[in-house]
Design a protein around this motif. Structure first.
Motif, mmCIF file in Angstrom:
data_model
loop_
_atom_site.group_PDB
_atom_site.id
_atom_site.type_symbol
_atom_site.label_atom_id
_atom_site.label_comp_id
_atom_site.label_asym_id
_atom_site.label_seq_id
_atom_site.Cartn_x
_atom_site.Cartn_y
_atom_site.Cartn_z
ATOM 1 N N LEU A 1 0.665 -1.254 0.111
ATOM 2 C CA LEU A 1 0.200 0.092 -0.087
ATOM 3 C C LEU A 1 0.900 1.100 0.062
ATOM 4 C CD1 LEU A 1 -3.030 1.216 0.528
ATOM 5 C CD2 LEU A 1 -2.268 1.220 2.932
ATOM 6 N N GLY A 2 1.982 1.205 0.706
ATOM 7 C CA GLY A 2 2.822 2.712 0.842
ATOM 8 C C GLY A 2 3.340 2.797 -0.568
ATOM 9 N N ARG A 3 4.061 1.657 -1.228
ATOM 10 C CA ARG A 3 4.710 1.966 -2.453
ATOM 11 C C ARG A 3 3.506 2.583 -3.592
ATOM 12 N NH1 ARG A 3 8.010 3.496 -0.138
ATOM 13 N NH2 ARG A 3 8.851 4.303 -2.294
ATOM 14 N N ALA A 4 2.193 2.024 -3.362
ATOM 15 C CA ALA A 4 1.068 2.696 -4.397
ATOM 16 C C ALA A 4 0.731 3.829 -4.174
ATOM 17 C CB ALA A 4 0.056 1.657 -4.060
ATOM 18 N N TYR A 5 0.913 4.377 -2.642
ATOM 19 C CA TYR A 5 0.487 5.744 -2.202
ATOM 20 C C TYR A 5 1.660 6.618 -2.776
ATOM 21 C CZ TYR A 5 -3.990 5.808 0.285
ATOM 22 O OH TYR A 5 -5.192 5.671 0.491
ATOM 23 N N VAL A 6 2.805 6.209 -2.565
ATOM 24 C CA VAL A 6 3.937 7.369 -2.780
ATOM 25 C C VAL A 6 3.925 7.335 -4.356
ATOM 26 C CG1 VAL A 6 6.311 7.505 -3.243
ATOM 27 C CG2 VAL A 6 5.402 6.492 -0.835
ATOM 28 N N ALA A 7 3.550 6.112 -5.374
ATOM 29 C CA ALA A 7 3.424 6.682 -6.690
ATOM 30 C C ALA A 7 2.364 7.409 -7.129
ATOM 31 C CB ALA A 7 3.296 5.284 -7.421
ATOM 32 N N GLY A 8 1.064 7.415 -6.511
ATOM 33 C CA GLY A 8 -0.027 7.915 -6.709
ATOM 34 C C GLY A 8 0.011 9.412 -6.336
ATOM 35 N N MET A 9 0.798 9.576 -5.179
ATOM 36 C CA MET A 9 0.982 11.123 -4.778
ATOM 37 C C MET A 9 1.853 11.964 -5.592
ATOM 38 S SD MET A 9 0.714 10.296 -0.600
ATOM 39 C CE MET A 9 -0.874 10.539 0.223
ATOM 40 N N THR A 10 2.843 11.027 -5.884
ATOM 41 C CA THR A 10 4.085 11.755 -6.844
ATOM 42 C C THR A 10 3.318 12.102 -8.134
ATOM 43 O OG1 THR A 10 5.818 10.331 -5.546
ATOM 44 C CG2 THR A 10 6.314 11.543 -7.854
ATOM 45 N N ARG A 11 2.467 11.366 -8.593
ATOM 46 C CA ARG A 11 1.803 11.709 -9.852
ATOM 47 C C ARG A 11 0.913 12.743 -9.675
ATOM 48 N NH1 ARG A 11 -0.158 8.943 -14.618
ATOM 49 N NH2 ARG A 11 1.870 8.146 -14.689
ATOM 50 N N ALA A 12 0.204 12.810 -8.615
ATOM 51 C CA ALA A 12 -0.693 14.118 -8.341
ATOM 52 C C ALA A 12 0.290 15.352 -8.154
ATOM 53 C CB ALA A 12 -1.491 13.525 -7.021
ATOM 54 N N LEU A 13 1.110 15.336 -7.737
ATOM 55 C CA LEU A 13 1.946 16.564 -7.473
ATOM 56 C C LEU A 13 2.551 17.029 -8.877
ATOM 57 C CD1 LEU A 13 3.745 15.707 -4.154
ATOM 58 C CD2 LEU A 13 1.939 17.274 -4.422
ATOM 59 N N GLU A 14 2.858 16.023 -9.472
ATOM 60 C CA GLU A 14 3.476 16.165 -11.091
ATOM 61 C C GLU A 14 2.441 16.948 -11.819
ATOM 62 O OE1 GLU A 14 7.151 12.632 -11.085
ATOM 63 O OE2 GLU A 14 5.034 12.726 -12.145
ATOM 64 N N ASP A 15 1.251 16.386 -11.788
ATOM 65 C CA ASP A 15 0.130 17.060 -12.386
ATOM 66 C C ASP A 15 -0.555 18.389 -11.851
ATOM 67 O OD1 ASP A 15 0.570 14.882 -14.130
ATOM 68 O OD2 ASP A 15 -1.274 13.661 -13.244
ATOM 69 N N GLY A 16 0.293 18.848 -10.787
ATOM 70 C CA GLY A 16 -0.200 20.134 -10.374
ATOM 71 C C GLY A 16 -1.289 20.194 -9.158
ATOM 72 N N ALA A 17 -1.538 19.215 -8.421
ATOM 73 C CA ALA A 17 -2.401 19.265 -7.280
ATOM 74 C C ALA A 17 -1.906 20.100 -6.291
ATOM 75 C CB ALA A 17 -2.535 17.745 -6.971
ATOM 76 N N GLU A 18 -2.864 21.032 -5.869
ATOM 77 C CA GLU A 18 -2.678 21.732 -4.553
ATOM 78 C C GLU A 18 -2.826 20.979 -3.255
ATOM 79 O OE1 GLU A 18 -4.214 25.978 -5.747
ATOM 80 O OE2 GLU A 18 -5.795 24.732 -6.044
ATOM 81 N N TYR A 19 -3.862 20.079 -3.505
ATOM 82 C CA TYR A 19 -3.933 19.242 -2.373
ATOM 83 C C TYR A 19 -4.268 17.719 -2.935
ATOM 84 C CZ TYR A 19 -5.154 24.091 -1.230
ATOM 85 O OH TYR A 19 -5.074 25.466 -1.222
ATOM 86 N N VAL A 20 -3.885 16.802 -1.940
ATOM 87 C CA VAL A 20 -3.981 15.507 -2.198
ATOM 88 C C VAL A 20 -4.832 14.767 -1.164
ATOM 89 C CG1 VAL A 20 -2.587 13.490 -2.953
ATOM 90 C CG2 VAL A 20 -1.827 15.479 -3.653
ATOM 91 N N ALA A 21 -5.833 13.787 -1.580
ATOM 92 C CA ALA A 21 -6.375 12.920 -0.452
ATOM 93 C C ALA A 21 -5.934 11.657 -0.839
ATOM 94 C CB ALA A 21 -8.071 13.290 -0.817
ATOM 95 N N GLN A 22 -6.216 10.820 0.420
ATOM 96 C CA GLN A 22 -6.165 9.385 0.463
ATOM 97 C C GLN A 22 -7.269 8.837 0.689
ATOM 98 O OE1 GLN A 22 -2.157 9.948 3.141
ATOM 99 N NE2 GLN A 22 -2.753 7.854 2.705
ATOM 100 N N MET A 23 -7.896 7.698 0.081
ATOM 101 C CA MET A 23 -9.132 7.189 0.384
ATOM 102 C C MET A 23 -8.715 5.544 -0.147
ATOM 103 S SD MET A 23 -12.293 9.373 -0.870
ATOM 104 C CE MET A 23 -13.279 8.251 0.097
ATOM 105 N N ASP A 24 -9.477 4.704 0.764
ATOM 106 C CA ASP A 24 -9.494 3.278 0.408
ATOM 107 C C ASP A 24 -10.212 2.968 -0.759
ATOM 108 O OD1 ASP A 24 -7.450 2.758 2.345
ATOM 109 O OD2 ASP A 24 -8.861 1.920 3.734
ATOM 110 N N ALA A 25 -10.293 1.873 -1.277
ATOM 111 C CA ALA A 25 -11.186 1.787 -2.373
ATOM 112 C C ALA A 25 -12.490 0.830 -2.246
ATOM 113 C CB ALA A 25 -10.466 0.968 -3.860
#
Length: 272
Positions: free
Chosen positions: A101-125
Motif C-alpha cells: 500500500l505504501g509504495r502505491a500511495y507514494v507513486a500516486g501522490m507523486t503523480r498527483a503533485l507532478e500534475d499540479g495538485a494543490e491538495y492530495v487526498a487518500q482514500m481506500d477503494a
C-alpha cells in the motif's frame, strides 16, 4: 458538521451504511485542485461506485488517480473505462507488481503533485471511507492552515461500523495506543487512512524516502508530519466496513506495522 444520516429503508440482514451529507464549500475552495489517490488491488466492483460518488461532489477541481497493482480481477481495466467515462478527471497508474500500500500511495501522490495538485487526498477503494466527508476535510484544511486533516475514528463524534466485532475493535485500539506510546505523537487515530494533505506538506515529508510498504505507511506519514512541524488536524468520521471483497491485511503487513514505529523513532532521531 451536518449529522450523518442513514437510508430510511434497508434489509434487516444488511449493514447500515452511514451517508454524511457533503458540506457546500464556497469559491474558490470548491474549485481547488484536489486529487484523490486511490490504490487498488482486486476492487473491480467497489471502484466504479467510489469514483462515481467522488465525481458527483460539487468540487469542480477534483481529480482521481487510481493506482492499480496489476489486479487479477480486472480492476485495472475497470479503471481505464472510468478514465474514458470521466476524461481529464480520472487517470490510471498501472503498476506491474503488488509491493504494498505504501509504495502505491507514494507513486500516486507523486503523480498527483507532478500534475499540479494543490491538495492530495487518500482514500481506500473498499468504500470504508464515506465520500461525503471529502468536502469537510478539504474545507477544514483550508480554513485552519493545517498541513494535513485526518478523518478520525477516535476523536469525539467518530465511530466504527457496527460490523466490527469486539476483537477487531480491541486490536485497532491497541495498535493506536502502542504507536502513540512509542512515537509520542499527538494524533488520536494514528493509523487512519482517510485524509487530505497540502502539496507543500507532502514536499516537506520527502515522499521518495518513505520506507513503509504496508499499512505502517500511514503511521510513518503522520510521524514525519509531526516531527517536521506540520499542523495536524482531526475531524470525526464514521468508518464503514467493506461489503464486497477481502481485506489485504496479512501477517507480514501486521509484523511491519509492529516493528516500524521503533525504526521510525530511531531513524528520525538520527536525522536530527
Amino acid at each position: 458538521m451536518p449529522s450523518p444520516s442513514t437510508p430510511p429503508e434497508h434489509s434487516p440482514s444488511a449493514p447500515v451504511r452511514v451517508t454524511p451529507e457533503p458540506v457546500a464549500l464556497p469559491e474558490p475552495w470548491s474549485s481547488a485542485r484536489l486529487t484523490v489517490v486511490v490504490p487498488t488491488y482486486d476492487e473491480a466492483e467497489n471502484l466504479p461506485v467510489l469514483v462515481r460518488r467522488l465525481m458527483s461532489l460539487d468540487l469542480s477541481g477534483l481529480r482521481v488517480v487510481v493506482v492499480d497493482d496489476n489486479s487479477p480481477d480486472g480492476t485495472g481495466e475497470v479503471a481505464d473505462k472510468l478514465a474514458v467515462e470521466f476524461p481529464g478527471r480520472v487517470s490510471v497508474l498501472h503498476r506491474t507488481t503488488k509491493d504494498g500500500l505504501g509504495r502505491a500511495y507514494v507513486a500516486g501522490m507523486t503523480r498527483a503533485l507532478e500534475d499540479g495538485a494543490e491538495y492530495v487526498a487518500q482514500m481506500d477503494a473498499d468504500l470504508s471511507h464515506p465520500v461525503g466527508y471529502v468536502p469537510q476535510l478539504l474545507g477544514t484544511l483550508l480554513s485552519t492552515g493545517a498541513g494535513v486533516v485526518i478523518g478520525s475514528r477516535y476523536v469525539p463524534g467518530g465511530s466504527l461500523s457496527e460490523q466490527w466485532g469486539l476483537k477487531r475493535r480491541l486490536l485497532s485500539g491497541w495498535a493506536n495506543t502502542y504507536v502513540k506510546t512509542v512515537l509520542s505523537i499527538p494524533v488520536r487515530d494514528v493509523t487512519a487512512g482517510f485524509k487530505v494533505w497540502r502539496a507543500s506538506a507532502l514536499e516537506v515529508l520527502d515522499l521518495a524516502s518513505i520506507e513503509s510498504t504496508g499499512y505502517a505507511f500511514q503511521v510513518e506519514m503522520h510521524y514525519r508530519a509531526f516531527r517536521r512541524g506540520q499542523k495536524i488536524m482531526e475531524i470525526p468520521i464514521h468508518f464503514e466496513d467493506r461489503v464486497i471483497g477481502q481485506s489485504k491485511l496479512d501477517g507480514a503487513v501486521a509484523l511491519e506495522a509492529a516493528l516500524r514505529p521503533l525504526r521510525l523513532r530511531r531513524a528520525e532521531n538520527l536525522r536530527r
